[in-house]
Design a protein around this motif. Sequence first.
Motif, PDB file in Angstrom:
ATOM      1  N   ALA A 194     -22.310  77.667  42.548  1.00  0.00           N
ATOM      2  CA  ALA A 194     -21.177  78.592  42.650  1.00  0.00           C
ATOM      3  C   ALA A 194     -20.179  78.307  41.542  1.00  0.00           C
ATOM      4  O   ALA A 194     -19.854  77.148  41.259  1.00  0.00           O
ATOM      5  N   GLY A 195     -19.693  79.374  40.908  1.00  0.00           N
ATOM      6  CA  GLY A 195     -18.642  79.253  39.910  1.00  0.00           C
ATOM      7  C   GLY A 195     -17.363  79.851  40.445  1.00  0.00           C
ATOM      8  O   GLY A 195     -17.339  81.032  40.802  1.00  0.00           O
ATOM      9  N   VAL A 196     -16.294  79.053  40.541  1.00  0.00           N
ATOM     10  CA  VAL A 196     -15.053  79.533  41.147  1.00  0.00           C
ATOM     11  C   VAL A 196     -13.911  79.528  40.136  1.00  0.00           C
ATOM     12  O   VAL A 196     -13.923  78.770  39.162  1.00  0.00           O
ATOM     13  N   ALA A 197     -12.923  80.374  40.413  1.00  0.00           N
ATOM     14  CA  ALA A 197     -11.872  80.658  39.443  1.00  0.00           C
ATOM     15  C   ALA A 197     -10.769  79.615  39.400  1.00  0.00           C
ATOM     16  O   ALA A 197      -9.788  79.792  38.689  1.00  0.00           O
ATOM     17  N   HIS A 198     -10.904  78.563  40.180  1.00  0.00           N
ATOM     18  CA  HIS A 198      -9.875  77.539  40.205  1.00  0.00           C
ATOM     19  C   HIS A 198     -10.491  76.176  39.950  1.00  0.00           C
ATOM     20  O   HIS A 198     -11.684  76.047  39.715  1.00  0.00           O
ATOM     21  N   GLY A 199      -9.656  75.173  40.031  1.00  0.00           N
ATOM     22  CA  GLY A 199     -10.093  73.819  39.721  1.00  0.00           C
ATOM     23  C   GLY A 199      -9.239  73.248  38.615  1.00  0.00           C
ATOM     24  O   GLY A 199      -8.922  73.932  37.637  1.00  0.00           O
ATOM     25  N   SER A 200      -8.827  72.013  38.785  1.00  0.00           N
ATOM     26  CA  SER A 200      -7.940  71.375  37.821  1.00  0.00           C
ATOM     27  C   SER A 200      -8.274  69.894  37.725  1.00  0.00           C
ATOM     28  O   SER A 200      -8.780  69.294  38.679  1.00  0.00           O
ATOM     29  N   PRO A 232      -6.868  65.286  51.412  1.00  0.00           N
ATOM     30  CA  PRO A 232      -6.634  66.593  52.020  1.00  0.00           C
ATOM     31  C   PRO A 232      -5.173  67.030  51.975  1.00  0.00           C
ATOM     32  O   PRO A 232      -4.888  68.226  52.072  1.00  0.00           O
ATOM     33  N   ALA A 233      -4.259  66.100  51.791  1.00  0.00           N
ATOM     34  CA  ALA A 233      -2.850  66.467  51.675  1.00  0.00           C
ATOM     35  C   ALA A 233      -2.590  67.287  50.424  1.00  0.00           C
ATOM     36  O   ALA A 233      -1.606  68.030  50.348  1.00  0.00           O
ATOM     37  N   THR A 234      -3.471  67.181  49.426  1.00  0.00           N
ATOM     38  CA  THR A 234      -3.239  67.812  48.126  1.00  0.00           C
ATOM     39  C   THR A 234      -4.011  69.103  47.918  1.00  0.00           C
ATOM     40  O   THR A 234      -3.856  69.745  46.883  1.00  0.00           O
ATOM     41  N   THR A 281     -10.686  73.261  45.745  1.00  0.00           N
ATOM     42  CA  THR A 281     -10.579  72.166  46.704  1.00  0.00           C
ATOM     43  C   THR A 281     -10.767  72.656  48.138  1.00  0.00           C
ATOM     44  O   THR A 281     -11.279  71.925  48.986  1.00  0.00           O
ATOM     45  N   VAL A 282     -10.382  73.906  48.413  1.00  0.00           N
ATOM     46  CA  VAL A 282     -10.587  74.453  49.752  1.00  0.00           C
ATOM     47  C   VAL A 282     -12.074  74.626  50.037  1.00  0.00           C
ATOM     48  O   VAL A 282     -12.569  74.280  51.119  1.00  0.00           O
ATOM     49  N   GLY A 283     -12.823  75.141  49.052  1.00  0.00           N
ATOM     50  CA  GLY A 283     -14.266  75.280  49.224  1.00  0.00           C
ATOM     51  C   GLY A 283     -14.944  73.938  49.410  1.00  0.00           C
ATOM     52  O   GLY A 283     -15.819  73.773  50.274  1.00  0.00           O
ATOM     53  N   LEU A 310     -20.890  64.732  50.010  1.00  0.00           N
ATOM     54  CA  LEU A 310     -20.458  64.785  48.617  1.00  0.00           C
ATOM     55  C   LEU A 310     -21.262  63.787  47.798  1.00  0.00           C
ATOM     56  O   LEU A 310     -21.274  62.596  48.086  1.00  0.00           O
ATOM     57  N   SER A 311     -21.946  64.287  46.754  1.00  0.00           N
ATOM     58  CA  SER A 311     -22.729  63.411  45.876  1.00  0.00           C
ATOM     59  C   SER A 311     -21.934  62.977  44.661  1.00  0.00           C
ATOM     60  O   SER A 311     -22.030  61.826  44.215  1.00  0.00           O
ATOM     61  N   SER A 312     -21.144  63.898  44.090  1.00  0.00           N
ATOM     62  CA  SER A 312     -20.337  63.560  42.919  1.00  0.00           C
ATOM     63  C   SER A 312     -19.134  64.487  42.865  1.00  0.00           C
ATOM     64  O   SER A 312     -19.163  65.600  43.401  1.00  0.00           O
ATOM     65  N   PHE A 313     -18.063  64.012  42.225  1.00  0.00           N
ATOM     66  CA  PHE A 313     -16.845  64.796  42.115  1.00  0.00           C
ATOM     67  C   PHE A 313     -16.187  64.507  40.780  1.00  0.00           C
ATOM     68  O   PHE A 313     -15.732  63.392  40.523  1.00  0.00           O
ATOM     69  N   ASP A 314     -16.155  65.510  39.910  1.00  0.00           N
ATOM     70  CA  ASP A 314     -15.515  65.415  38.600  1.00  0.00           C
ATOM     71  C   ASP A 314     -14.387  66.447  38.592  1.00  0.00           C
ATOM     72  O   ASP A 314     -14.639  67.643  38.390  1.00  0.00           O
ATOM     73  N   PRO A 315     -13.154  66.035  38.863  1.00  0.00           N
ATOM     74  CA  PRO A 315     -12.045  66.985  39.041  1.00  0.00           C
ATOM     75  C   PRO A 315     -11.934  67.981  37.888  1.00  0.00           C
ATOM     76  O   PRO A 315     -11.972  67.603  36.714  1.00  0.00           O
ATOM     77  N   GLY A 316     -11.801  69.237  38.254  1.00  0.00           N
ATOM     78  CA  GLY A 316     -11.650  70.289  37.263  1.00  0.00           C
ATOM     79  C   GLY A 316     -12.933  70.686  36.573  1.00  0.00           C
ATOM     80  O   GLY A 316     -12.928  71.573  35.712  1.00  0.00           O
TER      81      GLY A 316
END
Length: 531
Positions: free
Chosen positions: A56-62, A69-71, A77-79, A213-219
């Motif tokens: 999936a390609g989404v229009a947000h992310g930073s 979850p506070a952030t 991040t919601v997805g 979650l396998s990996s997370f690279d912000p943005g």
Amino acid sequence: MKSQDNSDESFRLDQLSRRAFLNSTAALGLTSALAGPLAATRVRAAEPKKGGKLIAGVAHGSTTDSLDPATYENNYTVGLANGIHNFLTEIDGDGQLVPELAESWEPSDKAARWTFKLRKGIEFHNGKTMTANDVVASVNHHRGEDTKSGAKPIVAGIKEIFADDDHTVTFELDSGNADFAFIMSDIHLPIVPARNDGTIDWQSGIGAGGYRLSSFDPGVRATFKRNPNYWKADRAHLDEIELLSIVDAAARSNALMTGEIHVLDRCDLKTVHLLKRRENVRVEEVTGTLHYTFPMRTDLAPFDNADVRLALKLAVDREELVQKILRGHGIVGNDHPIGPANRFYAKELEQRAYDPDKARFHLKKAGAEGLKVDLSAADAAFGGAVDAAVLYKEHAAKAGIDINVVREPNDGYWSNVWLKKPWCACYWSGRPTEDWMFSMAYEAGADWNDTYWENERFNKLLVEARAELDRDKRQEMYVEMQSLVRDDGGTVVPMFANYVFAVSDKVQHPASMAGNWDLDGERFMERWWFG
């Protein structure tokens, strides 16, 4: 709320007009409806199949995104959160509030006390069994004066949380809240494993959801694998998922047309007709509570003057924005955040219209003739935000207002521009209840009150309406609150937008899809499958 083929515009508009029917079915929120079915879907809903990898390609992310979850603050991040986590309650595809990790809930003491019974045998990804202590710690993560959580205003009314036993949690509120069960579905409030000291382990990305979650690279990207022990037998159909941040609309569209991704959100409405021509692509839309705004900081000049704010609201041609920015996929807004999909929508309020002469009158009254102001915008705020700001500039010029459009970088927009710059573009997915939306973004002192607006009468009504169980009285209160935001508040709400997205023809989903966020309420990871 249903999906429908964009090719039949008259059908879409007919259904859009029906959204205002909503009525509350249970004053205490036990089975309250967010929205009802609006149209028969044009998509064949086949039986779910297991397997495959969805991208999936989404229009947000930073690059500033976090697993805390506070952030959570954008669709990316919601997805992600809805993929790895579960919540006490859930908004289903028909817009209904349904149990998730909670089996049931019961209000008492005039809705000032709520008791939730938890499901038994729920396992987190690390094998730990969920107990009431995890619920207490997860909610407490967002409480307290020092927290920066986006959920702080909606949990501020909680006085105490008790773990009565391993599978029972009781919330004591400082006053009645008829919508409290809705609040427990908020995206900031997933149930996360508790540590021995009462804090939560959010850093590991461990939850109880359908995917690990396998990996997370912000943005950039996040990858997931199906949770083999997921308690929902009818969900989490895909073996793997890759979530990509593709902020550029053209890049998202090209990736879908070339088969690099299977799902994209926030179609570029200027070029959506090109996607419709592709035989292997399906374009759909869902109506909901999404609205686009231009919030002004009312604590800063010149926006601290109510007549200046009113002049700017009168200086925008909403109809032109809906036609040119949304391409007709939405309706005009009335400078408050409550739309026809909400229960207490104030349809009786006069629709504000473009009136440059009246805008000039209010500028003169404020002593602000020849007003010059900066308006910060980036398409990270919403698709077409920069174009919308440029159109706004043209509209306002006829009222003698000089708007300088400042084009901000997409990356870091939500960290560096929103809540900081005096006037900017923004979007809100909306919230399922009026109290939730108002408490999140309009209550004095709320962390996400992006206009820094304070109105004594509004804040008094907010508390009273929250505890009021008589539907007619609540209606009167919420209509007055919408009027106060409209006439005194600091945000311009020119339009409500439909969620318009596109998928590969291989992707299937239920006939009903939620409209509280993009992509089936951002539950696509666990609800969709390959046909």
